[in-house]
Design a protein around this motif. Structure first.
Motif, PDB file in Angstrom:
ATOM      1  N   LYS A 398      12.774 -11.958  17.551  1.00 51.84           N
ATOM      2  CA  LYS A 398      12.260 -12.147  16.194  1.00 51.84           C
ATOM      3  C   LYS A 398      11.709 -10.832  15.668  1.00 51.84           C
ATOM      4  O   LYS A 398      11.494  -9.890  16.417  1.00 51.84           O
ATOM      5  N   THR A 399      11.500 -10.810  14.365  1.00 45.64           N
ATOM      6  CA  THR A 399      10.876  -9.644  13.751  1.00 45.64           C
ATOM      7  C   THR A 399       9.377  -9.683  13.988  1.00 45.64           C
ATOM      8  O   THR A 399       8.729 -10.702  13.772  1.00 45.64           O
ATOM      9  N   THR A 400       8.835  -8.571  14.448  1.00 45.01           N
ATOM     10  CA  THR A 400       7.377  -8.400  14.481  1.00 45.01           C
ATOM     11  C   THR A 400       7.050  -7.054  13.861  1.00 45.01           C
ATOM     12  O   THR A 400       7.900  -6.155  13.797  1.00 45.01           O
ATOM     13  N   ALA A 401       5.813  -6.919  13.409  1.00 44.88           N
ATOM     14  CA  ALA A 401       5.427  -5.688  12.732  1.00 44.88           C
ATOM     15  C   ALA A 401       3.936  -5.457  12.880  1.00 44.88           C
ATOM     16  O   ALA A 401       3.172  -6.380  13.154  1.00 44.88           O
ATOM     17  N   VAL A 402       3.530  -4.221  12.696  1.00 47.04           N
ATOM     18  CA  VAL A 402       2.118  -3.856  12.734  1.00 47.04           C
ATOM     19  C   VAL A 402       1.796  -3.045  11.485  1.00 47.04           C
ATOM     20  O   VAL A 402       2.449  -2.035  11.206  1.00 47.04           O
ATOM     21  N   ARG A 403       0.804  -3.527  10.732  1.00 50.04           N
ATOM     22  CA  ARG A 403       0.269  -2.759   9.599  1.00 50.04           C
ATOM     23  C   ARG A 403      -1.254  -2.729   9.768  1.00 50.04           C
ATOM     24  O   ARG A 403      -1.976  -3.546   9.213  1.00 50.04           O
ATOM     25  N   LEU A 404      -1.702  -1.773  10.577  1.00 43.95           N
ATOM     26  CA  LEU A 404      -3.126  -1.589  10.831  1.00 43.95           C
ATOM     27  C   LEU A 404      -3.677  -0.503   9.921  1.00 43.95           C
ATOM     28  O   LEU A 404      -2.976   0.473   9.609  1.00 43.95           O
ATOM     29  N   ILE A 405      -4.929  -0.650   9.529  1.00 49.88           N
ATOM     30  CA  ILE A 405      -5.560   0.327   8.644  1.00 49.88           C
ATOM     31  C   ILE A 405      -6.852   0.821   9.302  1.00 49.88           C
ATOM     32  O   ILE A 405      -7.902   0.168   9.201  1.00 49.88           O
ATOM     33  N   PRO A 406      -6.791   1.948  10.029  1.00 50.07           N
ATOM     34  CA  PRO A 406      -8.029   2.520  10.561  1.00 50.07           C
ATOM     35  C   PRO A 406      -8.793   3.178   9.397  1.00 50.07           C
ATOM     36  O   PRO A 406      -8.351   4.191   8.863  1.00 50.07           O
ATOM     37  N   VAL A 407      -9.895   2.579   9.001  1.00 52.47           N
ATOM     38  CA  VAL A 407     -10.613   3.046   7.808  1.00 52.47           C
ATOM     39  C   VAL A 407     -11.576   4.156   8.215  1.00 52.47           C
ATOM     40  O   VAL A 407     -12.605   3.906   8.851  1.00 52.47           O
ATOM     41  N   ILE A 408     -11.221   5.367   7.864  1.00 51.48           N
ATOM     42  CA  ILE A 408     -11.997   6.535   8.280  1.00 51.48           C
ATOM     43  C   ILE A 408     -13.417   6.459   7.720  1.00 51.48           C
ATOM     44  O   ILE A 408     -13.622   6.221   6.531  1.00 51.48           O
ATOM     45  N   GLY A 409     -14.391   6.623   8.615  1.00 51.06           N
ATOM     46  CA  GLY A 409     -15.795   6.616   8.197  1.00 51.06           C
ATOM     47  C   GLY A 409     -16.440   5.246   8.184  1.00 51.06           C
ATOM     48  O   GLY A 409     -17.613   5.125   7.842  1.00 51.06           O
ATOM     49  N   LYS A 410     -15.682   4.214   8.542  1.00 50.24           N
ATOM     50  CA  LYS A 410     -16.253   2.862   8.545  1.00 50.24           C
ATOM     51  C   LYS A 410     -16.063   2.206   9.905  1.00 50.24           C
ATOM     52  O   LYS A 410     -15.150   2.554  10.664  1.00 50.24           O
ATOM     53  N   GLY A 411     -16.957   1.235  10.202  1.00 54.69           N
ATOM     54  CA  GLY A 411     -16.920   0.577  11.497  1.00 54.69           C
ATOM     55  C   GLY A 411     -16.998  -0.928  11.397  1.00 54.69           C
ATOM     56  O   GLY A 411     -17.026  -1.498  10.282  1.00 54.69           O
ATOM     57  N   VAL A 412     -17.039  -1.581  12.533  1.00 55.07           N
ATOM     58  CA  VAL A 412     -17.055  -3.051  12.610  1.00 55.07           C
ATOM     59  C   VAL A 412     -18.206  -3.615  11.792  1.00 55.07           C
ATOM     60  O   VAL A 412     -19.328  -3.111  11.842  1.00 55.07           O
ATOM     61  N   GLY A 413     -17.903  -4.653  11.030  1.00 60.23           N
ATOM     62  CA  GLY A 413     -18.922  -5.312  10.210  1.00 60.23           C
ATOM     63  C   GLY A 413     -18.923  -4.849   8.772  1.00 60.23           C
ATOM     64  O   GLY A 413     -19.390  -5.568   7.880  1.00 60.23           O
ATOM     65  N   GLU A 414     -18.386  -3.652   8.516  1.00 54.75           N
ATOM     66  CA  GLU A 414     -18.279  -3.177   7.133  1.00 54.75           C
ATOM     67  C   GLU A 414     -17.042  -3.778   6.479  1.00 54.75           C
ATOM     68  O   GLU A 414     -16.152  -4.308   7.145  1.00 54.75           O
ATOM     69  N   VAL A 415     -16.985  -3.672   5.165  1.00 56.63           N
ATOM     70  CA  VAL A 415     -15.878  -4.256   4.393  1.00 56.63           C
ATOM     71  C   VAL A 415     -15.177  -3.149   3.618  1.00 56.63           C
ATOM     72  O   VAL A 415     -15.825  -2.232   3.092  1.00 56.63           O
ATOM     73  N   VAL A 416     -13.856  -3.230   3.541  1.00 53.75           N
ATOM     74  CA  VAL A 416     -13.084  -2.268   2.754  1.00 53.75           C
ATOM     75  C   VAL A 416     -12.367  -3.018   1.637  1.00 53.75           C
ATOM     76  O   VAL A 416     -11.812  -4.095   1.852  1.00 53.75           O
ATOM     77  N   GLU A 417     -12.398  -2.452   0.452  1.00 54.30           N
ATOM     78  CA  GLU A 417     -11.815  -3.077  -0.739  1.00 54.30           C
ATOM     79  C   GLU A 417     -10.566  -2.311  -1.143  1.00 54.30           C
ATOM     80  O   GLU A 417     -10.623  -1.115  -1.454  1.00 54.30           O
ATOM     81  N   PHE A 418      -9.406  -2.994  -1.133  1.00 49.70           N
ATOM     82  CA  PHE A 418      -8.155  -2.349  -1.513  1.00 49.70           C
ATOM     83  C   PHE A 418      -7.758  -2.659  -2.954  1.00 49.70           C
ATOM     84  O   PHE A 418      -7.092  -1.884  -3.614  1.00 49.70           O
TER      85      PHE A 418
END
Length: 454
Positions: A398-418
């Motif tokens: 099957k098709t699998t994919a990875v779209r990860l976003i390492p958000v520079i300067g931010k860590g666990v518990g923070e929120v990123v707005e796209f």
């Protein structure tokens, strides 16, 4: 014959349940643009795209207005640029000029995204393919509408671990190159195993070399419609539940088939496929996670989630294939965290982890999609996650994919707005144990034994 009941039912799905045609995507072959002169190549690419797709947006808007069906995006996919630029591009910067040409053409014709800044390297890499991959961070930083994908494995060939290691580094470099936009460049970059040639959805769309010169592919979406339908069968057995999902998927796909055929006729371009994926948005009531909750889970991620998702995916396909002359692309249920309010709520509640999401990808449409992770995550860790997802795709055909976003300067518990369809995401923790020695081995993981079917 369509009766008045079906007309009213479709209107209700559109007005109250978030039914839409998520995208009309025109696939354009650039094989006839190949040239050893970079300037000539860019000129040919620009001319072909702006000629073939000049009426795409206006046609989509006209169909939407006449039929009352929302068509959210109009997009373009092109032949993988690693193939097109190989003769002319001698440096990373040469490839970036092609990305800029694609971006310019996309803006002129008015499409939301253009996909195909891609390389297919499941068994090995040519020098041109490596150059394109190394150019991705710069290309994503310098363009707005260009989407990139790299296929690192397949059931037939195994997994190219050299490419996997490289992509771990490229994802992190892309995050750093676009850190002023909360690493948004990574939202336009996806790593595949078993990538399909006819996928209309971004960021993974490219125009496969097996396709016609130009093609129309349509992606439909209706999580809200399915969720509302399932409210009618609360407490019923699984057979009743499955029948309801199947019937609803049929209705949703019929809308896509109508739009695809009409767009094909008006543009004079061959109809390719309808992708009948349930693709969520951040809008309330347009969530795959809420369907899983309606099936009987307190939150996505609770015990039973993988089984519920498998059931949903299977019934969507069974209903959809009867409604269209050609179903293709990815076709199933997407589980992107940032684009699905129910998934976001599940993460915030502690019900959904990266490991549970990985288990769900065994039975969903794609893979680990639109997941924000800490910006200090190591490249080797990202490569290890890519390898895990590729193995799931390779072994399960099957098709699998990875779209990860390492958000520079931010860590666990923070929120990123796209913003927009990309939504927002809580940053999820990643397993901190090292896989460095595994990733550093290099070479290729061989194809599984069941791949030898000639």
């Amino acid at each position: 014959m369509i009766n008045i009941f079906e007309v009213n039912e479709t209107n209700k799905m559109i007005e109250q349940e978030n039914l839409d045609v998520r995208t009309i995507t025109m696939g354009i072959s650039l094989l006839d643009c190949i040239d050893s002169d970079l300037a000539v190549l860019n000129e040919k690419i620009y001319k072909k795209i702006t000629t073939c797709a000049k009426d795409l947006v206006s046609t989509g808007e006209a169909i939407s207005g006449e039929y009352g069906i929302p068509i959210v995006n109009k997009r373009i996919s092109v032949t993988p640029i690693a193939l097109i630029g190989g003769a002319a591009c001698k440096t990373k910067e040469d490839f970036v000029t092609i990305a800029e040409t694609l971006d310019k053409a996309a803006k002129v014709v008015g499409v939301n995204f253009i996909g195909g800044y891609s390389a297919l390297v499941s068994k090995g890499m040519t020098p041109a393919e490596r150059l394109l991959i190394e150019s991705i961070p710069q290309a994503m930083a310098k363009t707005e509408r260009v989407c990139s994908s790299v296929n690192v494995g397949s059931t037939r060939t195994g997994i190219n671990m050299d490419a996997v290691k490289l992509m771990g580094e490229i994802v992190l470099e892309t995050a750093k190159a676009t850190k002023d936009q909360d690493s948004l460049g990574c939202a336009k970059l996806v790593v595949f195993c078993n990538a399909p040639d006819d996928n209309p959805f971004m960021a993974g769309a490219f125009h496969g070399v097996t396709e016609a010169d130009t093609i129309i592919n349509v992606g439909v979406s209706g999580p809200g419609v399915v969720k509302t339908a399932l409210e009618q069968v609360r407490g019923k057995d699984f057979e009743t539940l499955c029948e309801m999902i199947k019937r609803t998927a049929f209705k949703v796909t019929r809308v896509g088939q109508l739009v695809a055929q009409e767009a094909s006729r008006r543009l004079g371009v061959k109809f390719g496929i309808v992708d009948l994926s349930l693709a969520p948005t951040p809008a309330i009531g347009d969530s795959v996670a809420e369907i899983l909750e309606e099936i009987g889970l307190e939150h996505a991620g609770a015990p039973g989630t993988t089984a519920a998702l498998a059931l949903l995916n299977d019934q969507v396909k069974k209903g959809g294939v009867m409604a269209s002359t050609a179903v293709g692309g990815l076709s199933g249920a997407f589980i992107p965290v940032s684009e699905d309010q129910g998934m976001i709520d599940a993460v915030n509640a502690g019900a959904l982890t990266l490991e549970k999401l990985e288990a769900m990808t065994c039975v969903c449409s794609v893979g680990l999609d639109m997941i924000a992770i800490p910006g200090d995550t190591k490249a080797s860790t990202i490569a290890g996650i890519i390898a895990d997802e590729s193995a799931i795709g390779m072994v399960n055909q099957k098709t699998t994919a990875v779209r990860l976003i390492p958000v520079i300067g931010k860590g666990v518990g923070e929120v990123v707005e796209f913003g927009g369809l990309l939504g927002y995401a809580p940053i999820m923790p990643v397993n901190q144990f090292s896989c460095d020695a595994f990733v550093q081995r290099g070479g290729r993981i061989p194809a599984p034994i069941h791949s030898f079917k000639n």
